[in-house]
Design a protein around this motif. Structure first.
Motif, mmCIF file in Angstrom:
data_model
loop_
_atom_site.group_PDB
_atom_site.id
_atom_site.type_symbol
_atom_site.label_atom_id
_atom_site.label_comp_id
_atom_site.label_asym_id
_atom_site.label_seq_id
_atom_site.Cartn_x
_atom_site.Cartn_y
_atom_site.Cartn_z
ATOM 1 N N ARG A 53 10.478 28.495 65.525
ATOM 2 C CA ARG A 53 9.509 27.645 66.224
ATOM 3 C C ARG A 53 8.117 28.039 65.747
ATOM 4 N N PRO A 54 7.075 27.284 66.124
ATOM 5 C CA PRO A 54 5.715 27.686 65.775
ATOM 6 C C PRO A 54 5.390 29.073 66.323
ATOM 7 N N GLY A 55 4.748 29.892 65.519
ATOM 8 C CA GLY A 55 4.399 31.239 65.929
ATOM 9 C C GLY A 55 5.475 32.253 65.637
ATOM 10 N N ALA A 56 6.668 31.795 65.311
ATOM 11 C CA ALA A 56 7.789 32.692 65.000
ATOM 12 C C ALA A 56 8.242 32.399 63.579
ATOM 13 N N PRO A 57 8.005 33.298 62.637
ATOM 14 C CA PRO A 57 8.354 33.044 61.237
ATOM 15 C C PRO A 57 9.860 33.048 61.015
ATOM 16 N N VAL A 58 10.264 32.672 59.825
ATOM 17 C CA VAL A 58 11.677 32.689 59.448
ATOM 18 C C VAL A 58 12.203 34.107 59.627
ATOM 19 N N ARG A 59 13.349 34.226 60.287
ATOM 20 C CA ARG A 59 13.857 35.552 60.620
ATOM 21 C C ARG A 59 15.371 35.557 60.712
ATOM 22 N N VAL A 60 15.936 36.764 60.770
ATOM 23 C CA VAL A 60 17.345 36.962 61.076
ATOM 24 C C VAL A 60 17.480 37.040 62.584
ATOM 25 N N ALA A 61 18.508 36.395 63.115
ATOM 26 C CA ALA A 61 18.709 36.389 64.569
ATOM 27 C C ALA A 61 20.195 36.246 64.865
ATOM 28 N N ALA A 70 21.148 33.680 49.610
ATOM 29 C CA ALA A 70 20.131 34.450 48.889
ATOM 30 C C ALA A 70 18.763 33.776 49.003
ATOM 31 N N TYR A 71 18.749 32.467 48.883
ATOM 32 C CA TYR A 71 17.486 31.739 49.022
ATOM 33 C C TYR A 71 16.913 31.945 50.423
ATOM 34 N N ALA A 72 17.775 31.837 51.439
ATOM 35 C CA ALA A 72 17.313 31.998 52.818
ATOM 36 C C ALA A 72 16.684 33.370 53.030
ATOM 37 N N TYR A 73 17.299 34.416 52.460
ATOM 38 C CA TYR A 73 16.712 35.751 52.570
ATOM 39 C C TYR A 73 15.320 35.791 51.944
ATOM 40 N N GLY A 74 15.132 35.023 50.896
ATOM 41 C CA GLY A 74 13.828 34.998 50.240
ATOM 42 C C GLY A 74 12.744 34.318 51.049
ATOM 43 N N THR A 75 13.127 33.610 52.100
ATOM 44 C CA THR A 75 12.133 32.925 52.936
ATOM 45 C C THR A 75 11.747 33.732 54.175
ATOM 46 N N LEU A 76 12.374 34.894 54.396
ATOM 47 C CA LEU A 76 12.080 35.681 55.587
ATOM 48 C C LEU A 76 10.581 35.980 55.683
ATOM 49 N N GLY A 77 10.047 35.759 56.869
ATOM 50 C CA GLY A 77 8.629 36.017 57.104
ATOM 51 C C GLY A 77 7.727 34.828 56.872
#
Length: 347
Positions: free
Chosen positions: A325-333, A240-247
């Motif tokens: 990585r730099p330039g790529a925000p926290v995301r689902v992959a 749940a915390y990880a989902y809150g960091t998306l973006g």
């Protein structure tokens, strides 16, 4: 009378001049060729360029984890040094108090004329007073000897503490230098990647930053949350915390809450569940029970590359949340996006 002047002579004429000119041209051509080979960068296709940038980012990720480890060791060395200094200060106060007490005894003896206690006792004519003073003097002598021994012991302890503090200071300096080396490597790799990315068009750069297409999950915001299927409450909270960091942006060395690197994100996610993880990928992989890829459950840590240089938080369905990585925000992959190296279940 006309002045006779010698005709001006050129140092090289005829064949010699032609030879010198030939050598000069050859030298210039050689220099130009060398300069070209040293500075000219080969033409790369967009696919080749992106592959090279991926490699640079992977190497920067490895250096970032080494930087994180060095930063942690630096902090630990600084904390240990501060503790030693505080203890040394306390023991110095106790030593000074003991020295002051001894000084008071010495002053009293000086003021009494320095007469030996046995002689002063012998001069008294009162037997009761003699016995009382003898007992008192014996006790005072014992306490005086104990005080001297105590000062000596505190001096030895203080010397040992100061020696340890010196060792910790040297250790702290070594870790600082190590930190700066890894920091320079990270910056160099990232700068090289940015120089390559600058060759892409705006459309190509946007496509690269967006990452590989994943038609099955085009809308990341509606991806089913693995927290609902997590094996326990702590894992559910971490997901749940990880989902809150998306973006949120990737920043190397960051542990939140406004930015993260890969291991900083997983550490923060599990910290929100009351679990303390180590700081780096290569230590986090040993922070729980190893599980196979077929056994993955939401909340598990998934690691990538042979050097264990990247980590994400598994959320189910073959997906993870990670700080790429730099330039790529926290995301689902998808976890298939990178070479899988192992997984760990945090307990």
């Amino acid at each position: 009378m006309a002045a006779h002047r010698k005709p001006r002579q050129h140092p090289l004429t005829g064949p010699a001049a032609r030879t010198a000119a030939t050598l000069a041209l050859a030298g210039a051509a050689t220099t130009t060729a060398l300069d070209g080979s040293a500075h000219a960068e080969p033409r790369l296709t967009p696919a080749q360029l992106k592959a090279r940038v991926d490699t640079l980012y992977q190497e920067a990720g490895e250096a970032t984890e080494k930087y994180n480890g060095a930063k942690e060791r630096t902090a630990q060395a600084r904390e240990a040094l501060d503790a030693l200094r505080d203890e040394a200060a306390r023991r110095t106060e106790r030593l000074n108090a003991s020295r002051n007490a001894l000084g008071s005894v010495a002053t009293a003896q000086y003021r009494s004329g320095g007469i030996d206690p046995g002689l002063r006792l012998a001069l008294t004519s009162d037997p009761d007073e003699y016995l009382a003073r003898a007992s008192l003097t014996e006790r005072v002598g014992e306490r005086h000897a104990a005080a001297v021994a105590g000062v000596h012991r505190r001096l030895v302890d203080l010397g040992r503490l100061r020696a340890q503090a010196g060792e910790r200071t040297a250790e702290l300096e070594r870790h600082r230098r190590e930190l700066e080396r890894h920091k320079a490597v990270v910056k160099g790799k990232l700068a090289a990647a940015e120089r390559l990315l600058a060759r892409l068009t705006a459309v190509q750069r946007a496509a690269y930053d967006a990452g590989p297409a994943d038609p099955a999950r085009a809308d990341r915001s509606t991806a089913p949350r693995g927290a609902l299927k997590a094996p326990n409450g702590r894992a559910a909270q971490a997901v749940a915390y990880a989902y809150g960091t998306l973006g949120k942006p990737y920043v190397w060395g960051a542990t939140g809450p406004s930015a993260y690197d890969c291991s900083g994100l997983t550490q923060a996610a599990w910290r929100s569940a009351g679990v303390s993880l180590p700081r780096t990928t290569y230590t986090q992989i040993n922070a729980g029970q190893r599980v196979s890829r077929a056994q993955l459950a939401p909340g598990d840590l998934v690691f990538f590359y042979s050097g264990i240089s990247h980590v994400g938080l598994y959320i189910g369905g073959g997906q993870m949340i990670h700080a790429p990585r730099p330039g790529a925000p926290v995301r689902v992959a998808p976890i298939d996006q990178m070479p899988f190296a192992g997984a760990t279940r945090v307990s």
